[in-house]
Design a protein around this motif. Structure first.
Motif, PDB file in Angstrom:
ATOM      1  N   TYR A  32      -0.532  -7.471   7.128  1.00  0.00           N
ATOM      2  CA  TYR A  32       0.493  -6.628   7.551  1.00  0.00           C
ATOM      3  C   TYR A  32       0.693  -6.314   9.174  1.00  0.00           C
ATOM      4  CZ  TYR A  32       3.821  -2.836   8.737  1.00  0.00           C
ATOM      5  OH  TYR A  32       4.579  -2.223   9.501  1.00  0.00           O
ATOM      6  N   SER A  33       1.766  -6.556   9.618  1.00  0.00           N
ATOM      7  CA  SER A  33       2.053  -6.212  11.010  1.00  0.00           C
ATOM      8  C   SER A  33       3.519  -5.828  11.184  1.00  0.00           C
ATOM      9  CB  SER A  33       1.760  -7.473  12.042  1.00  0.00           C
ATOM     10  OG  SER A  33       2.794  -8.164  12.253  1.00  0.00           O
ATOM     11  N   GLU A  80       7.078  -7.470   9.823  1.00  0.00           N
ATOM     12  CA  GLU A  80       8.082  -6.448   9.099  1.00  0.00           C
ATOM     13  C   GLU A  80       9.285  -6.561   9.537  1.00  0.00           C
ATOM     14  OE1 GLU A  80       8.373  -1.878   7.481  1.00  0.00           O
ATOM     15  OE2 GLU A  80       6.846  -2.529   9.074  1.00  0.00           O
ATOM     16  N   LYS A 113       6.171  -4.013  -4.220  1.00  0.00           N
ATOM     17  CA  LYS A 113       6.585  -2.484  -3.973  1.00  0.00           C
ATOM     18  C   LYS A 113       7.525  -2.171  -5.237  1.00  0.00           C
ATOM     19  CE  LYS A 113       9.550   0.059  -1.077  1.00  0.00           C
ATOM     20  NZ  LYS A 113      10.360   0.296   0.231  1.00  0.00           N
ATOM     21  N   LYS A 135      -6.168  -3.073   0.671  1.00  0.00           N
ATOM     22  CA  LYS A 135      -5.704  -2.310   1.735  1.00  0.00           C
ATOM     23  C   LYS A 135      -4.270  -2.920   2.206  1.00  0.00           C
ATOM     24  CE  LYS A 135      -5.690   1.199   4.665  1.00  0.00           C
ATOM     25  NZ  LYS A 135      -4.246   0.795   5.525  1.00  0.00           N
ATOM     26  N   ASN A 136      -4.138  -4.152   2.449  1.00  0.00           N
ATOM     27  CA  ASN A 136      -3.141  -4.919   2.784  1.00  0.00           C
ATOM     28  C   ASN A 136      -1.741  -4.821   1.780  1.00  0.00           C
ATOM     29  OD1 ASN A 136      -1.837  -6.513   4.814  1.00  0.00           O
ATOM     30  ND2 ASN A 136      -1.737  -8.197   3.221  1.00  0.00           N
ATOM     31  N   ASP A 196      -0.565  -1.210   1.867  1.00  0.00           N
ATOM     32  CA  ASP A 196       0.184  -1.005   3.349  1.00  0.00           C
ATOM     33  C   ASP A 196       1.751  -1.821   3.127  1.00  0.00           C
ATOM     34  OD1 ASP A 196      -1.793   0.321   4.405  1.00  0.00           O
ATOM     35  OD2 ASP A 196      -2.587  -1.269   5.548  1.00  0.00           O
ATOM     36  N   TRP A 197       1.793  -2.761   2.484  1.00  0.00           N
ATOM     37  CA  TRP A 197       3.066  -3.496   2.371  1.00  0.00           C
ATOM     38  C   TRP A 197       3.787  -2.639   1.532  1.00  0.00           C
ATOM     39  CZ3 TRP A 197       5.480  -6.325   5.469  1.00  0.00           C
ATOM     40  CH2 TRP A 197       5.009  -7.350   6.408  1.00  0.00           C
ATOM     41  N   SER A 200       3.956   0.549   1.147  1.00  0.00           N
ATOM     42  CA  SER A 200       4.443   1.686   1.461  1.00  0.00           C
ATOM     43  C   SER A 200       5.495   1.677   2.469  1.00  0.00           C
ATOM     44  CB  SER A 200       3.102   2.373   2.144  1.00  0.00           C
ATOM     45  OG  SER A 200       2.994   1.500   3.598  1.00  0.00           O
ATOM     46  N   ARG A 201       5.861   0.531   2.937  1.00  0.00           N
ATOM     47  CA  ARG A 201       6.696   0.365   3.903  1.00  0.00           C
ATOM     48  C   ARG A 201       8.136   0.341   3.385  1.00  0.00           C
ATOM     49  NH1 ARG A 201       5.536   2.039   7.888  1.00  0.00           N
ATOM     50  NH2 ARG A 201       6.929   0.664   9.127  1.00  0.00           N
ATOM     51  N   ILE A 236      -6.601   7.183   1.423  1.00  0.00           N
ATOM     52  CA  ILE A 236      -5.278   6.421   1.689  1.00  0.00           C
ATOM     53  C   ILE A 236      -4.267   6.713   0.685  1.00  0.00           C
ATOM     54  CG2 ILE A 236      -4.603   3.950   1.342  1.00  0.00           C
ATOM     55  CD1 ILE A 236      -7.408   3.092   2.539  1.00  0.00           C
ATOM     56  N   VAL A 239      -0.425   8.439   1.111  1.00  0.00           N
ATOM     57  CA  VAL A 239       0.915   7.888   0.870  1.00  0.00           C
ATOM     58  C   VAL A 239       1.716   8.637  -0.457  1.00  0.00           C
ATOM     59  CG1 VAL A 239       0.621   5.453   1.593  1.00  0.00           C
ATOM     60  CG2 VAL A 239      -0.147   6.077  -0.876  1.00  0.00           C
TER      61      VAL A 239
END
Length: 191
Positions: free
Chosen positions: A48-49, A53, A65, A90-91, A94-95, A97-98, A138, A142
């Motif tokens: 993720y960055s 994104e 997602k 974790k990655n 994170d993705w 959650s965006r 975590i 979220v």
């Protein structure tokens, strides 16, 4: 009948956490849940960055997602990496959650209002406890409701028999109890 995804944070061949995930799937199905087995090996998720994104949201991140968003509950099984969750898991969290489309920054449609459960198998005598502490934090961040029950399988290299079942009745009963609680809470939240 609640819809629950089981997500294992390991793609390693012979993974103890994958074996635990299979047991969790069977326990959830015994509770009447409709289970989706999310194999993270089937998703091409770059690290993720915000730069990635903002350029183009990865198609597999959006697909993951959507899978999470369609569930009433989520069960995460994670190995412990240096006292925390696996980078793979974790990655993925994170993705998913965006925000996408016209969602606001804190929409969290993959997580908000869902029940979650956590499990870990580790060759250590602690069974992945340190990693689950981080995973609980975590998931709470979220906006999932993480149930109090959790499953830790210490000395995982000796915990499973040849068929993939747990040798000890206590952790096996904890898998069943956690599955029952997750199915019940997920169903109640979805009602």
């Amino acid at each position: 009948m609640p819809k629950i995804a089981v997500v294992v944070g390991s793609t390693r061949e012979g993974s103890f956490n994958r074996a635990l995930g299979r047991l969790a799937i069977r326990a959830l199905e015994a509770q009447g849940a409709e289970v989706t087995d999310v194999d993270l090996a089937g998703y091409d998720l770059p690290l993720y960055s915000a730069a990635i994104e903002s350029g183009a949201f990865p198609a597999d991140a959006e697909r993951l997602k959507r899978v999470f968003a369609a569930q009433d509950g989520l069960l995460f099984v994670s190995p412990e990496y240096n006292g925390s969750v696996s980078p793979l898991l974790k990655n993925a969290i994170d993705w998913a959650s965006r925000p996408t489309g016209d969602e606001g920054l804190v929409a969290l449609v993959a997580y908000r209002g869902k029940a979650a459960a956590i499990m870990s198998a580790s060759v250590s005598p602690f069974g992945g406890l340190r990693g689950l502490i981080h995973l609980r934090q975590i998931l709470s961040t979220v906006q999932t409701l993480v149930i109090p029950e959790q499953v830790l399988i210490p000395n995982a290299h000796a915990a499973f028999d040849e068929s993939g079942a747990l040798k000890d009745a206590l952790p096996a009963s904890l898998v069943d109890m956690t599955a029952m609680r997750l199915a019940n809470v997920a169903a109640a939240l979805a009602a």
